[in-house]
Design a protein around this motif. Structure first.
Motif, mmCIF file in Angstrom:
data_model
loop_
_atom_site.group_PDB
_atom_site.id
_atom_site.type_symbol
_atom_site.label_atom_id
_atom_site.label_comp_id
_atom_site.label_asym_id
_atom_site.label_seq_id
_atom_site.Cartn_x
_atom_site.Cartn_y
_atom_site.Cartn_z
ATOM 1 N N UNK A 64 -7.396 48.870 7.204
ATOM 2 C CA UNK A 64 -7.116 47.484 7.610
ATOM 3 C C UNK A 64 -7.484 46.537 6.456
ATOM 4 N N UNK A 95 8.886 20.582 23.419
ATOM 5 C CA UNK A 95 8.447 21.215 22.175
ATOM 6 C C UNK A 95 9.455 22.309 21.811
ATOM 7 N N UNK A 109 2.244 54.749 11.783
ATOM 8 C CA UNK A 109 2.305 53.693 12.805
ATOM 9 C C UNK A 109 1.478 52.512 12.306
ATOM 10 N N UNK A 131 10.658 25.698 20.025
ATOM 11 C CA UNK A 131 10.119 26.976 19.548
ATOM 12 C C UNK A 131 11.249 27.813 18.968
ATOM 13 N N UNK A 147 6.567 27.514 15.851
ATOM 14 C CA UNK A 147 6.424 26.205 16.518
ATOM 15 C C UNK A 147 6.021 25.192 15.448
ATOM 16 N N UNK A 197 3.794 32.734 13.938
ATOM 17 C CA UNK A 197 3.054 33.962 14.184
ATOM 18 C C UNK A 197 4.034 35.113 14.003
ATOM 19 N N UNK A 251 0.789 48.392 12.169
ATOM 20 C CA UNK A 251 0.979 47.041 12.706
ATOM 21 C C UNK A 251 0.446 46.034 11.695
ATOM 22 N N UNK A 289 10.087 24.001 25.346
ATOM 23 C CA UNK A 289 9.180 23.900 26.495
ATOM 24 C C UNK A 289 8.474 22.556 26.376
ATOM 25 N N UNK A 290 8.576 21.763 27.418
ATOM 26 C CA UNK A 290 7.936 20.437 27.422
ATOM 27 C C UNK A 290 8.285 19.644 26.161
ATOM 28 N N UNK A 313 -3.430 46.614 11.177
ATOM 29 C CA UNK A 313 -4.351 46.000 12.142
ATOM 30 C C UNK A 313 -5.178 47.035 12.910
ATOM 31 N N UNK A 314 -4.551 48.133 13.306
ATOM 32 C CA UNK A 314 -5.242 49.096 14.171
ATOM 33 C C UNK A 314 -5.957 50.189 13.397
ATOM 34 N N UNK A 315 -6.160 49.993 12.113
ATOM 35 C CA UNK A 315 -6.890 50.974 11.298
ATOM 36 C C UNK A 315 -6.279 52.364 11.447
ATOM 37 N N UNK A 316 -4.987 52.450 11.220
ATOM 38 C CA UNK A 316 -4.308 53.739 11.345
ATOM 39 C C UNK A 316 -4.423 54.486 10.014
ATOM 40 N N UNK A 346 7.372 34.108 15.735
ATOM 41 C CA UNK A 346 7.373 33.095 16.772
ATOM 42 C C UNK A 346 6.929 31.796 16.109
#
Lengths: 269, 720
Positions: free
Chosen positions: B710, B602, B672, B604, B642, B647, B674, B599-600, B694-697, B640
């Motif tokens: 978490x 760049x 579950x 990825x 760059x 990430x 994340x 993209x532009x 992440x979601x404090x499961x 992901x």
């Protein structure tokens, strides 16, 4: 710069989703509670290891692990103890106290107290924990004499063949009254011993002095319910062989010669 | 007669004496930068031949018998290349210049667990997953469990690994998966447990997960799968590596669960490693320290590692490798929570549950390439484990010793035909006051024949016989046959099918332990028989593009006399018993894809691995699900990238466990989790920030044991 803006927006959206959406957090604290006030009567037996509060969603329970048990023993050196148990919203069919001995393994007869409901045919006292009524209270009267086994009966059990391969346990038990219904197997139980594993088997069953109206040998197959006893034989009254033998046992007395003939044909489903 | 015999042996084992040979040499460089790649692996497929590139990226393979060969050039972090039909012949010297492209995902790595020799993953007849050093570093993994927990078909119940539902939870005694360190078994001789902390993640080159029974090659305990941890070899250039990870546990999600000053709950891990070759001698040493306050009572621990790997290549190409790992662990034991409203606390009576463990792993290997087509391998190993002051008092534990010897021969009678045979001896001994003094041994000759029937069709057959003898006790004879087919009808399509059997003799603890703990009495079962299994696996792998593949397999694992802990709740007893029959059937699908785009101007990179394992497991006697096994496992790993920034988002799912043993009425939920991470590669340093759960499961894989809340993690890794 454009890329960083895109990345920033993606991150912002992700964080917003995580924080503002109603997400599942899995296990949660239990919302209800039973507050039990226990009144102990008498002296705890010397061989007391502990006493646990037990709540049963079903009575009789399918298995001992299908009940809620307090994580630690109640104090046993006080006359009155107030204790709590956290519970999910549900209907509970019985509450009891379970006694642990320092000498013997856990035993179905070690129910120290089982409050009964006089208004409901003397069935175990049931209660509900609901969103509207998240906290319930119960009073439990516990007499230490129930588990203070100061007498014994002994005899020999003769089996008419080998133990079936699907045997979970074979037991000899003494009852205050002959059980007629499923719940009676626990309610009227004075003592039980699950260690029978040979033929013939000489047993010695410790129990509380008093009257015993029914002594029987039971068999439990694998995966059976706790009270799904199959009666293999019982102690017969020597004077009236068709009837169960009854005994009156004194303090510190051992009654011998209580022989029982067990017939495996009674174990068939 | 004597002369004829000598001549036949020379022709058979030293064909190089009878024929002239070729030479293949070349260089391996980074495709974009053009810089040399030291340590790249060059393998002549279907032979024992191979080489590594030196500091200048150069390699040379000499004494190659005449023929057409396929060369595989691979390196972690780069897309592998195969150079086909390279002819090596008398007096002919081939020179290759190979440019490897960087890739975030390993699509078809070289593995050794499928057949005890190096081969391409897509040419193996069995289902295998691979976790690379890059994956481990990306996850900020502090131990082997964190390295493996996102692998397809794998989940953990406490410290016990479960490959396609094989193990469940056996209270730490016995494991139906075999853990290997560079092909050497490393279970504790008395309990059969693994020490997942025995080596630092920094030392790991690759982890191979063989799914299904693998006893034909790997022997006892390879019943439900094999995890083979391949450690890094000494680096051609002097390489100094470090890794520092700091994790901070968040507050519990519910205020009712607060139990201490949560600002102070953390963990930290620091590892150092140095690696270098000095001529024919190579060394790699590492040291690590891992401390934590834990996120729950009794969660605190202190762990230390010291490892060393050494090798020496003699003038005649004979290679000696020695490895030593020492691990010291002082930790608390959280057996079960106080209650669901106090899940991070234990009952006061258990607050003294601390134990110290010392473990020493040693192995030495000698690889003797007698000829280009015949090689011998010898291995001697030892695992010494000492459980210290178990549960407060001096419990009278003595060290448990597991000693192993192995001889293996690899013979290539002709191109495309490889025979591997040998014999393995294992002696296990353990003693303490809870199970007495016991010793047992097993002796297992094995043979495997891998035959390239056609250019695109490979047949693998194998057989192993094991004699297991418990000194003064029972004796068992076990046969483990194996059959596998790999067919590549097209260059991008692989079909495979395998059937193999496995067995595991009960450990000393499972047979003899007598112990009272928390109102339960563990009773012995000296007559426990070895459990056995048959694993049937049919699968295919399809490459749609160079950057996208899918792998699907159907499996059926049948178990006989499966050993499971039996709780006799009426008498308050726990005993290990043989379940008559059990079956686990299922399907596993994994897809990997890498999607580079711009993209532009760049560039990825988006890549992902998605895997789903659906299983039906059943105790065939009672027609009930097996305990502590989910029916559905799913993992999504995406990243992901760059420039040097990445990430990553991982999701792990395990369906609700249908059957447990101790508290069946307790709440159970599916898993579950994340995890998100951000990493930045800045020349030789990688900085990472991540959040686990992440979601404090709140999830309990077994009763009364919550997994961590978490956790915020910062990490820095350096490579000089």
């Amino acid at each position: 710069m454009k890329i960083i803006t895109i990345l920033g927006i993606v991150l912002l959206v992700a964080v917003s989703i995580f924080y503002y959406c109603d997400v599942d957090h899995g296990l949660a604290p239990l919302p209800g509670k039973l507050v039990a006030t226990v009144y102990f009567r008498g002296e705890a037996p010397q061989n007391t290891e502990g006493v646990y509060l037990v709540v049963m969603p079903k009575f009789p329970p399918h298995a001992i692990n299908e009940l809620y048990m307090s994580p630690n023993s109640l104090p046993i050196d006080k006359d009155t103890v107030v204790t709590e148990m956290d519970l999910p919203f549900d209907h509970y069919e019985a509450v009891s106290l379970w006694w642990y001995s320092t000498e013997t393994k856990s035993n179905l007869a070690d129910i120290l107290a089982l409050p009964l409901d006089a208004g409901n045919n003397f069935l175990p006292l049931s209660f509900d924990i609901t969103e509207e009524n998240p906290i319930d209270t119960v009073k439990i009267y516990a007499s230490w004499t129930r588990v203070d086994r100061d007498a014994a009966i002994e005899g020999t059990i003769y089996f008419n063949g080998p133990f079936p391969p699907n045997t979970l346990a074979t037991a000899v038990a003494a009852y205050k009254y002959k059980p007629e219904e499923n719940v009676h197997y626990l309610v009227w139980l004075k003592s039980i011993d699950f260690s029978i594993d040979s033929n013939p088997y000489h047993y010695r069953l410790p129990l509380r002095h008093g009257t015993v109206n029914y002594i029987a040998v039971f068999w439990l197959p694998e995966k059976a319910n706790l009270t799904d006893f199959r009666t293999l034989g019982f102690y017969h009254d020597p004077d009236n062989p068709d009837q169960p033998g009854k005994l009156s046992i004194g303090n510190n007395e051992t009654v011998s010669g209580i022989d029982i003939y067990a017939d495996w044909s009674a174990a068939k489903p | 007669m004597k002369r004829t015999l000598i001549f036949v042996i020379l022709i058979l084992f030293f064909p190089a004496l009878a024929f002239s040979r070729g030479v293949i040499r070349g260089t391996v460089v980074d495709a974009q930068k053009g810089t040399p790649l030291p340590g790249a692996n060059v393998q002549i497929l279907g032979t024992l031949f191979g080489a590594s590139t030196n500091l200048e990226g150069r390699f040379i393979i000499e004494n190659i018998p005449p023929g057409n060969y396929d060369l595989r050039i691979s390196m972690i972090g780069y897309r592998s290349q195969t150079k086909k039909n390279i002819y090596a012949g008398p007096g002919k010297e081939v020179t290759l210049n190979v440019k490897l492209k960087e890739t975030p995902i390993e699509f078809d790595p070289i593995v050794i667990s499928a057949g005890k020799v190096k081969q391409r993953l897509d040419q193996a007849p069995v289902s295998l997953s691979v976790v690379t050093a890059k994956d481990i570093a990306r996850r900020n993994a502090t131990n082997l469990i964190e390295s493996l927990e996102t692998a397809p078909g794998v989940n953990f119940i406490g410290d016990q690994i479960n490959i396609r539902g094989s193990t469940g939870y056996t209270f730490g005694a016995g494991n139906k998966v075999l853990l290997l360190l560079d092909g050497v078994p490393v279970y504790a001789a008395d309990t059969g447990e693994f020490n997942w902390d025995m080596l630092p993640p920094l030392d790991i080159e690759q982890i191979e997960i063989l799914k299904g029974a693998g006893s034909t090659l790997w022997g006892a305990s390879a019943l439900g799968g094999v995890v083979n941890v391949i450690t890094k070899s000494p680096s051609p250039e002097g390489k100094f590596m470090f890794s520092s990870i700091f994790g901070k546990y968040d507050h519990p999600y519910y205020e009712e669960w607060y139990w201490t000053n949560h600002e102070r709950l953390f963990y930290s891990r620091f590892d150092l490693s140095y690696s270098k070759k000095f001529g024919p001698f190579g060394m790699r040493v590492s040291a690590g320290r891992f401390v934590s306050t834990g996120y729950q009572q009794l969660g605190a621990f202190e762990k230390y590692n010291l490892t060393g790997k050494f090798d020496y290549v003699f003038a005649n190409k004979i290679k000696w490798t020695g490895y030593a790992a020492y691990s010291y662990i002082d930790r608390g034991f959280f057996v079960q929570w106080k209650g669901q409203n106090d899940p991070y606390e234990v009952d006061e009576s258990n607050l003294d549950n601390y134990a110290t463990t010392n473990q020493l792993n040693l192995y030495a290997k000698l690889a003797i390439p007698l000829s280009p087509r015949f090689g011998l391998n010898f291995r001697a190993s030892m695992v010494r484990t000492l459980m210290g002051n178990q549960f407060g008092g001096n419990a009278g534990f003595n060290p448990a010793y597991g000693e192993g010897l192995e001889f293996q021969a690899d013979w290539i009678p002709r191109y495309g035909h490889m025979v591997t045979f040998g014999v393995q001896y294992q002696h296990d001994a353990g003693s303490n006051k809870y199970f007495g003094n016991h010793r047992g041994y097993s002796l297992g000759p094995f043979i495997q024949d891998e035959w390239k029937l056609r250019k695109n069709l490979r047949l693998t057959t194998g057989l192993r016989y094991d004699r297991y003898q418990l000194i003064g006790g029972l004796k068992e004879d076990l046969f483990s046959p194996r059959l596998g087919i790999n067919w590549q009808p097209f260059e991008t399509t692989t079909l495979r099918a395998s059937a193999g059997s496995g067995f595991r003799a009960a450990t000393i603890v499972e047979r003899f332990l007598e112990l009272s703990i928390m109102n339960f009495k563990i009773i012995s079962n000296p007559d426990l028989k070895a459990e056995s299994s048959w694993a049937f696996d049919v699968g295919f792998r399809q490459y749609f593009t160079e950057d996208w593949n899918i792998d699907v397999s159907f499996f059926d694992n049948e178990y006989w006399r499966m050993i499971e802990a039996h709780l006799d709740l009426i008498r308050g007893q726990v005993q290990f018993r043989n379940i008559t029959r059990a079956r686990i059937q299922g399907i596993e699908a994994t897809t990997n894809f890498n999607f580079p785009f711009s993209v532009s101007k760049q560039k990825f990179d988006f890549n992902s691995q998605i895997s789903i394992t659906a299983m039906n497991h059943e105790d065939l006697k009672w027609h009930e699900p097996l305990t502590y096994r989910p029916k559905l496992l799913a993992t999504i790993k995406t990243s992901f990238g760059w420039r040097g920034l990445q990430l990553q988002v991982d999701y792990r799912y395990a369906s609700k466990i249908a059957e447990v043993q101790i508290y069946p009425i307790n709440d159970r939920v599916p898993m579950k989790f994340w995890d998100v991470r951000l990493s930045l590669d800045a020349r030789k340093i990688t900085l990472q920030a991540s959040v686990k759960n992440l979601l404090q499961y709140n999830y309990a894989p077994m009763e009364s044991n919550l997994m961590q809340p978490r956790t915020f993690i910062l990490g820095v890794q350096g490579n000089f």
